[in-house]
Design an enzyme around this catalytic site. Structure first.
Site, PDB file in Angstrom:
ATOM      1  N   ASP A  32      48.600  45.466  12.293  1.00  0.00           N
ATOM      2  CA  ASP A  32      49.803  45.703  13.428  1.00  0.00           C
ATOM      3  C   ASP A  32      50.847  46.270  12.359  1.00  0.00           C
ATOM      4  O   ASP A  32      50.947  45.854  11.075  1.00  0.00           O
ATOM      5  CB  ASP A  32      49.960  44.275  13.744  1.00  0.00           C
ATOM      6  CG  ASP A  32      50.886  44.058  14.865  1.00  0.00           C
ATOM      7  OD1 ASP A  32      50.337  43.906  15.909  1.00  0.00           O
ATOM      8  OD2 ASP A  32      52.011  44.345  14.871  1.00  0.00           O
ATOM      9  N   PHE A 154      38.333  42.895  30.053  1.00  0.00           N
ATOM     10  CA  PHE A 154      38.573  42.124  31.175  1.00  0.00           C
ATOM     11  C   PHE A 154      39.024  40.619  30.848  1.00  0.00           C
ATOM     12  O   PHE A 154      38.825  39.934  31.724  1.00  0.00           O
ATOM     13  CB  PHE A 154      37.415  42.251  32.056  1.00  0.00           C
ATOM     14  CG  PHE A 154      37.239  43.875  32.756  1.00  0.00           C
ATOM     15  CD1 PHE A 154      38.037  44.380  33.421  1.00  0.00           C
ATOM     16  CD2 PHE A 154      36.119  44.553  31.993  1.00  0.00           C
ATOM     17  CE1 PHE A 154      37.926  45.735  33.863  1.00  0.00           C
ATOM     18  CE2 PHE A 154      36.001  45.951  32.274  1.00  0.00           C
ATOM     19  CZ  PHE A 154      36.961  46.454  33.327  1.00  0.00           C
ATOM     20  N   LEU A 155      39.039  40.319  29.436  1.00  0.00           N
ATOM     21  CA  LEU A 155      39.222  38.842  29.173  1.00  0.00           C
ATOM     22  C   LEU A 155      40.532  38.218  29.782  1.00  0.00           C
ATOM     23  O   LEU A 155      41.495  38.993  30.099  1.00  0.00           O
ATOM     24  CB  LEU A 155      39.212  38.959  27.707  1.00  0.00           C
ATOM     25  CG  LEU A 155      40.398  39.309  26.970  1.00  0.00           C
ATOM     26  CD1 LEU A 155      41.587  38.433  26.718  1.00  0.00           C
ATOM     27  CD2 LEU A 155      39.823  39.639  25.480  1.00  0.00           C
ATOM     28  N   ALA A 254      45.006  29.299  46.584  1.00  0.00           N
ATOM     29  CA  ALA A 254      46.321  29.503  46.746  1.00  0.00           C
ATOM     30  C   ALA A 254      47.402  28.839  45.949  1.00  0.00           C
ATOM     31  O   ALA A 254      46.792  27.702  45.241  1.00  0.00           O
ATOM     32  CB  ALA A 254      46.590  28.840  48.292  1.00  0.00           C
ATOM     33  N   CYS A 262      49.479  40.460  32.583  1.00  0.00           N
ATOM     34  CA  CYS A 262      48.821  41.422  33.068  1.00  0.00           C
ATOM     35  C   CYS A 262      48.703  42.181  34.611  1.00  0.00           C
ATOM     36  O   CYS A 262      49.188  43.099  34.762  1.00  0.00           O
ATOM     37  CB  CYS A 262      47.214  40.902  32.691  1.00  0.00           C
ATOM     38  SG  CYS A 262      46.992  40.548  31.136  1.00  0.00           S
ATOM     39  N   LYS A 322      49.694  30.147  33.427  1.00  0.00           N
ATOM     40  CA  LYS A 322      48.511  29.357  34.010  1.00  0.00           C
ATOM     41  C   LYS A 322      48.175  28.249  32.807  1.00  0.00           C
ATOM     42  O   LYS A 322      48.764  28.400  31.641  1.00  0.00           O
ATOM     43  CB  LYS A 322      47.282  30.345  33.976  1.00  0.00           C
ATOM     44  CG  LYS A 322      47.014  31.059  32.974  1.00  0.00           C
ATOM     45  CD  LYS A 322      45.630  31.994  33.187  1.00  0.00           C
ATOM     46  CE  LYS A 322      44.903  32.564  32.089  1.00  0.00           C
ATOM     47  NZ  LYS A 322      43.724  33.096  32.360  1.00  0.00           N
TER      48      LYS A 322
HETATM   49  C1  UGA Z   1      44.022  38.831  34.182  1.00  0.00           C
HETATM   50  C2  UGA Z   1      42.470  39.282  34.373  1.00  0.00           C
HETATM   51  O1  UGA Z   1      41.722  38.042  35.303  1.00  0.00           O
HETATM   52  C3  UGA Z   1      41.523  39.621  33.675  1.00  0.00           C
HETATM   53  O2  UGA Z   1      40.256  39.908  34.056  1.00  0.00           O
HETATM   54  C4  UGA Z   1      42.213  40.922  32.678  1.00  0.00           C
HETATM   55  O3  UGA Z   1      41.490  41.382  31.566  1.00  0.00           O
HETATM   56  C5  UGA Z   1      43.631  40.500  32.291  1.00  0.00           C
HETATM   57  O4  UGA Z   1      44.475  40.072  33.533  1.00  0.00           O
HETATM   58  C6  UGA Z   1      44.249  41.638  31.748  1.00  0.00           C
HETATM   59  O5  UGA Z   1      44.386  42.645  32.467  1.00  0.00           O
HETATM   60  O6  UGA Z   1      44.652  41.698  30.226  1.00  0.00           O
HETATM   61  P1  UGA Z   1      44.954  36.785  32.991  1.00  0.00           P
HETATM   62  O7  UGA Z   1      46.180  37.392  33.284  1.00  0.00           O
HETATM   63  O8  UGA Z   1      44.752  36.094  31.614  1.00  0.00           O
HETATM   64  O9  UGA Z   1      43.871  37.659  33.287  1.00  0.00           O
HETATM   65  O10 UGA Z   1      44.859  35.620  33.659  1.00  0.00           O
HETATM   66  P2  UGA Z   1      44.054  35.033  35.189  1.00  0.00           P
HETATM   67  O11 UGA Z   1      43.272  34.135  35.068  1.00  0.00           O
HETATM   68  O12 UGA Z   1      43.762  36.276  35.771  1.00  0.00           O
HETATM   69  O13 UGA Z   1      45.304  34.685  36.157  1.00  0.00           O
HETATM   70  C7  UGA Z   1      46.458  35.365  36.398  1.00  0.00           C
HETATM   71  C8  UGA Z   1      47.385  34.513  37.538  1.00  0.00           C
HETATM   72  O14 UGA Z   1      47.039  34.570  38.610  1.00  0.00           O
HETATM   73  C9  UGA Z   1      48.054  33.270  36.894  1.00  0.00           C
HETATM   74  O15 UGA Z   1      49.275  33.121  37.116  1.00  0.00           O
HETATM   75  C10 UGA Z   1      47.132  32.392  37.868  1.00  0.00           C
HETATM   76  O16 UGA Z   1      47.596  30.962  38.132  1.00  0.00           O
HETATM   77  C11 UGA Z   1      46.889  33.065  39.004  1.00  0.00           C
HETATM   78  N1  UGA Z   1      45.909  32.735  39.829  1.00  0.00           N
HETATM   79  C12 UGA Z   1      44.814  33.143  39.465  1.00  0.00           C
HETATM   80  C13 UGA Z   1      46.135  32.207  41.292  1.00  0.00           C
HETATM   81  O17 UGA Z   1      47.146  31.944  41.581  1.00  0.00           O
HETATM   82  N2  UGA Z   1      45.014  32.091  41.997  1.00  0.00           N
HETATM   83  C14 UGA Z   1      43.666  32.110  41.782  1.00  0.00           C
HETATM   84  O18 UGA Z   1      42.745  31.992  42.384  1.00  0.00           O
HETATM   85  C15 UGA Z   1      43.614  32.846  40.452  1.00  0.00           C
END
Ligand code: UGA
Length: 432
Positions: A32, A154-155, A254, A262, A322
């Protein structure tokens, strides 16, 4: 030892990728250009909170498989596979800023003295592979060959290590047989299905996947509004939908909308790509619109309960986008705090992990040491992040501390009947 790998960019994706590949037995060097960050990592200090990451890094550093450097030259010299995992922040109109990718590509090209496989790991717009290829071609030594590949990650934050080690699929976008073989070998220990595509399709898979997941969230949030208006229960509706295997139960929770670094950023970038290519992405724009409306609607709900927000005291529980992360970037919780403050409310916030990162974003907000300090004398308690510890809070104590027993839950954490029985005026999303 299996492969010599360099990972350029020590953010979320870079650090997790680097430490997981080291854990799989490879020799990895994480690079980095932020020398303070590298200095800290060399001392064993990990700049982000991600469950299990510190331990994994320490273990692999100790085993001699993982090291850190702010100098790209030796990393390129000593590695055959180079992952680019630098930031691609949004510009004003939503397009990804690829300056870092370009600079790194040029530097890699200058330092290569024999074949290298250069792999895009950051989320990048379609075409980036071609640009990286052209840049490397322009700056490399004459007789040195290379390949470009796209291997989107996709993590999820909060479960990053598990997600990396046990992905649903591994996407390998390659343009040559040599690149395909190297990547398939690298990922051999992982059981997940491996999809080999061309570079552009791999780039698009990442954008399309994130946008689809965001669409599921906006979809269920839109349904939650209909539930509010009709007296249906969004949790039941989501359960009923999710049992259909074609729909699937995940990402139908919801809430107050998606956030993080992301989804919002990737959607904006994808919209920009579509428009640049001459396609009007109405569906993506609707996803973003519903997400924005959801936050505004939530603040309206708080307002309807409290009449005037001016000089009301509101406790906001949860600031990260989250649970299980200290990341507050584009967190809907932060947006909601800001909207409440704009309406004249005074806010007392608490988050189990994100207080430090939230502090510079939330000047003027009283950040409290725990839930109970935050809720003291509150006119309403707002739940903005579904941290599991909130589920376990002592609700009787909360009730005794607040000025008015109003809980407005943006994450549907509690049973409505139980809360009402306890004497709370409990409002959640899409549930009566
Ligand atoms: C997301 C994707 O899930 C990953 O697969 C991807 O690799 C990543 O973006 C990326 O592009 O780097 P992430 O942003 O870490 O991952 O978190 P998520 O668990 O997907 O949650 C994203 C947001 O959606 C949070 O604010 C969460 O509270 C919200 N969410 C998630 C909801 O409101 N409802 C749901 O049912 C799921």
């Amino acid at each position: 030892m299996m492969e010599r790998i360099a990972v350029v960019g020590s953010g979320y994706v870079g650090l997790v990728t680097g430490s997981c590949f080291a854990e799989l037995g490879n020799k990895v060097i994480c690079v980095d250009n932020d020398s303070a960050k590298i200095g800290a990592l060399q001392k064993g200090k990990v700049p982000i909170y991600e469950p299990g990451l510190s331990a994994l890094i320490l273990k692999n550093v100790k085993a001699g498989r993982l090291s850190f450097s702010s100098d790209l030259r030796p990393a390129v010299r000593d590695s055959k596979v180079i992952f680019i995992a630098v930031g691609t922040p949004p510009r004003r109109r939503g397009e990804a800023d690829l300056t870092a990718v370009e600079n790194v590509s040029e530097e890699i090209a200058r330092y290569m003295d024999s074949y290298r496989l250069i792999v895009e790991k950051s989320t990048v717009p379609i075409d980036t592979g071609t640009w990286v290829e052209n840049t490397v071609k322009a700056f490399k030594k004459r007789n040195v060959s290379f390949d470009i590949a796209s291997n989107p990650e996709f993590l999820r934050e909060g479960t990053a290590i598990h997600d990396f080690m046990h992905p649903d699929r591994i996407v390998l976008g390659v343009g040559s047989d040599r690149a395909r073989k190297i990547l398939l070998k690298l990922y051999e220990p992982m059981k997940a299905p491996k999809l080999v595509t061309d570079v552009r399709s791999a780039e698009l898979i990442k954008h399309a996947s994130n946008s689809f997941l965001a669409m599921k969230i906006s979809f269920i949030n839109a349904v939650s509004r209909v539930c509010d208006l009709s007296g249906a229960d969004v949790e039941k509706v989501a359960e009923g939908m999710g049992l259909d295997r074609r729909i699937g139960a995940d990402f139908l929770k919801a809430g107050i909308g998606y956030g993080g670094f992301c989804f919002p950023k990737d959607l904006a970038a994808f919209i920009h790509i579509c428009e640049r290519l001459g396609y009007r992405p109405d569906i993506l724009k609707a996803v973003v619109r519903v997400n924005e409306q959801q936050k505004k609607f939530f603040v309206e709900t708080i307002k309807r309960r409290l009449w005037n927000l001016h000089s009301k005291s509101i406790a906001v529980l949860g600031l990260s986008f989250k649970p299980h992360t200290d990341d507050v970037r584009l967190s809907p919780a932060i947006d909601i705090v800001k909207m409440l403050r704009k309406e004249g409310a005074s806010v007392r916030g608490f988050d189990p992990k994100a207080m430090e990162k939230a502090r510079p974003e939330l000047r003027g907000v009283c950040l409290c040491k725990d839930v109970y300090e935050a809720v003291r004398d509150a006119d309403a308690v707002v739940i903005a992040t579904d941290w599991p510890q909130f589920k376990k809070m002592d609700l009787r104590r909360v009730k005794a501390l607040v000025k008015r027993p109003i809980i407005i839950d943006g994450r549907n954490m509690f049973d409505t009947a139980r809360m009402k029985k306890m004497g709370f005026d409990y409002i959640s999303i899409g549930r009566t």
